[in-house]
Motif scaffolding. Structure first.
Motif, PDB file in Angstrom:
ATOM      1  N   TRP A  97      37.837 -47.526  45.471  1.00  0.00           N
ATOM      2  CA  TRP A  97      36.980 -48.435  44.718  1.00  0.00           C
ATOM      3  C   TRP A  97      35.628 -47.829  44.419  1.00  0.00           C
ATOM      4  CZ3 TRP A  97      38.681 -52.849  48.348  1.00  0.00           C
ATOM      5  CH2 TRP A  97      39.889 -53.363  47.896  1.00  0.00           C
ATOM      6  N   GLY A  98      35.270 -46.771  45.124  1.00  0.00           N
ATOM      7  CA  GLY A  98      34.024 -46.085  44.835  1.00  0.00           C
ATOM      8  C   GLY A  98      34.004 -45.489  43.433  1.00  0.00           C
ATOM      9  N   PHE A  99      35.188 -45.193  42.898  1.00  0.00           N
ATOM     10  CA  PHE A  99      35.287 -44.614  41.563  1.00  0.00           C
ATOM     11  C   PHE A  99      35.345 -45.654  40.454  1.00  0.00           C
ATOM     12  CE2 PHE A  99      37.037 -41.129  44.132  1.00  0.00           C
ATOM     13  CZ  PHE A  99      36.267 -40.089  43.653  1.00  0.00           C
ATOM     14  N   MET A 100      35.596 -46.896  40.818  1.00  0.00           N
ATOM     15  CA  MET A 100      35.785 -47.928  39.807  1.00  0.00           C
ATOM     16  C   MET A 100      34.452 -48.381  39.218  1.00  0.00           C
ATOM     17  SD  MET A 100      38.691 -50.229  41.699  1.00  0.00           S
ATOM     18  CE  MET A 100      38.686 -51.480  40.460  1.00  0.00           C
ATOM     19  N   ARG A 101      34.491 -48.702  37.948  1.00  0.00           N
ATOM     20  CA  ARG A 101      33.327 -49.261  37.264  1.00  0.00           C
ATOM     21  C   ARG A 101      33.087 -50.659  37.803  1.00  0.00           C
ATOM     22  NH1 ARG A 101      28.970 -50.731  35.348  1.00  0.00           N
ATOM     23  NH2 ARG A 101      28.608 -51.202  33.184  1.00  0.00           N
ATOM     24  N   GLY A 102      31.838 -50.971  38.065  1.00  0.00           N
ATOM     25  CA  GLY A 102      31.487 -52.300  38.573  1.00  0.00           C
ATOM     26  C   GLY A 102      31.678 -53.373  37.523  1.00  0.00           C
ATOM     27  N   THR A 103      31.628 -54.612  37.943  1.00  0.00           N
ATOM     28  CA  THR A 103      31.716 -55.744  37.046  1.00  0.00           C
ATOM     29  C   THR A 103      30.531 -55.701  36.084  1.00  0.00           C
ATOM     30  OG1 THR A 103      32.655 -57.014  38.865  1.00  0.00           O
ATOM     31  CG2 THR A 103      31.915 -58.250  36.945  1.00  0.00           C
ATOM     32  N   VAL A 104      30.809 -55.808  34.810  1.00  0.00           N
ATOM     33  CA  VAL A 104      29.745 -55.801  33.809  1.00  0.00           C
ATOM     34  C   VAL A 104      29.054 -57.156  33.848  1.00  0.00           C
ATOM     35  CG1 VAL A 104      29.199 -55.570  31.363  1.00  0.00           C
ATOM     36  CG2 VAL A 104      30.988 -54.151  32.385  1.00  0.00           C
ATOM     37  N   GLY A 105      27.738 -57.130  33.966  1.00  0.00           N
ATOM     38  CA  GLY A 105      26.981 -58.371  34.067  1.00  0.00           C
ATOM     39  C   GLY A 105      26.948 -58.873  35.499  1.00  0.00           C
ATOM     40  N   ALA A 106      26.406 -60.053  35.658  1.00  0.00           N
ATOM     41  CA  ALA A 106      26.269 -60.623  37.007  1.00  0.00           C
ATOM     42  C   ALA A 106      27.634 -61.063  37.530  1.00  0.00           C
ATOM     43  CB  ALA A 106      25.318 -61.809  36.970  1.00  0.00           C
ATOM     44  N   ASN A 107      27.798 -60.977  38.849  1.00  0.00           N
ATOM     45  CA  ASN A 107      28.959 -61.564  39.502  1.00  0.00           C
ATOM     46  C   ASN A 107      28.468 -62.394  40.673  1.00  0.00           C
ATOM     47  OD1 ASN A 107      28.573 -59.802  41.709  1.00  0.00           O
ATOM     48  ND2 ASN A 107      30.227 -58.429  41.102  1.00  0.00           N
ATOM     49  N   ARG A 108      29.363 -62.859  41.528  1.00  0.00           N
ATOM     50  CA  ARG A 108      28.964 -63.774  42.603  1.00  0.00           C
ATOM     51  C   ARG A 108      28.065 -63.135  43.641  1.00  0.00           C
ATOM     52  NH1 ARG A 108      33.785 -63.834  46.790  1.00  0.00           N
ATOM     53  NH2 ARG A 108      34.792 -61.890  46.142  1.00  0.00           N
ATOM     54  N   PHE A 109      27.908 -61.790  43.621  1.00  0.00           N
ATOM     55  CA  PHE A 109      27.061 -61.098  44.590  1.00  0.00           C
ATOM     56  C   PHE A 109      25.680 -60.743  44.032  1.00  0.00           C
ATOM     57  CE2 PHE A 109      31.392 -60.212  46.017  1.00  0.00           C
ATOM     58  CZ  PHE A 109      31.320 -60.716  47.297  1.00  0.00           C
ATOM     59  N   GLY A 110      25.473 -60.969  42.761  1.00  0.00           N
ATOM     60  CA  GLY A 110      24.151 -60.712  42.211  1.00  0.00           C
ATOM     61  C   GLY A 110      24.207 -60.093  40.831  1.00  0.00           C
ATOM     62  N   PRO A 111      23.022 -59.705  40.310  1.00  0.00           N
ATOM     63  CA  PRO A 111      22.957 -59.119  38.970  1.00  0.00           C
ATOM     64  C   PRO A 111      23.485 -57.690  38.954  1.00  0.00           C
ATOM     65  CG  PRO A 111      20.794 -59.130  39.983  1.00  0.00           C
ATOM     66  CD  PRO A 111      21.703 -59.858  40.916  1.00  0.00           C
ATOM     67  N   ASP A 112      23.828 -57.223  37.775  1.00  0.00           N
ATOM     68  CA  ASP A 112      24.307 -55.857  37.586  1.00  0.00           C
ATOM     69  C   ASP A 112      23.174 -54.880  37.862  1.00  0.00           C
ATOM     70  OD1 ASP A 112      25.429 -53.480  36.724  1.00  0.00           O
ATOM     71  OD2 ASP A 112      26.196 -54.290  34.837  1.00  0.00           O
ATOM     72  N   PRO A 113      23.350 -53.918  38.814  1.00  0.00           N
ATOM     73  CA  PRO A 113      22.263 -52.985  39.134  1.00  0.00           C
ATOM     74  C   PRO A 113      21.970 -52.010  37.996  1.00  0.00           C
ATOM     75  CG  PRO A 113      24.242 -52.374  40.341  1.00  0.00           C
ATOM     76  CD  PRO A 113      24.525 -53.686  39.657  1.00  0.00           C
TER      77      PRO A 113
END
Length: 118
Positions: A97-113
């Motif tokens: 999962w370290g290689f996967m692109r993060g969720t675009v935009g905010a998710n339940r854990f906070g805003p997109d860094p």
């Protein structure tokens, strides 16, 4: 996020299990840990030689100094891909999962860094 920024942020936020960590922050931290372990090994070999029965003191100190920040950045990285930080004990999925692109935009854990940075 650059190498120095990622390392300083991980040490400043060493018990920050909330929020998100971008791929760059996570992988710069992994690179830092690898380089730190190599340096610690070289110091151990210089000071104590190739004693296979002894404890590698410098490596042990390096591990202890970076254990909590490593767990925290792993949890934040998992948050970035919308997974719970409790997945971190499963080493292989966390690595993949370290290689996967993060969720675009905010998710339940906070805003997109990376919002506004890419």
């Amino acid at each position: 996020m650059g190498f120095k920024d990622a390392i300083s942020y991980c040490f400043r936020n060493y018990v920050g299990f909330s929020g998100r960590a971008a791929r760059s922050e996570y992988w710069y931290w992994v690179l830092f840990i690898l380089l730190l372990q190599i340096v610690a090994w070289l110091i151990d070999m210089t000071l104590f030689g190739f004693n296979t029965t002894g404890v590698p003191v410098m490596i042990l100190l390096a591990i202890l100094a970076t254990l909590l920040p490593s767990v925290a950045v792993s949890a934040r990285r998992l948050h970035d891909i919308d997974r719970s930080g409790w997945w971190a004990p499963l080493i292989l999925p966390a690595f993949v999962w370290g290689f996967m692109r993060g969720t675009v935009g905010a998710n339940r854990f906070g805003p997109d860094p990376l919002e506004g940075k890419v």
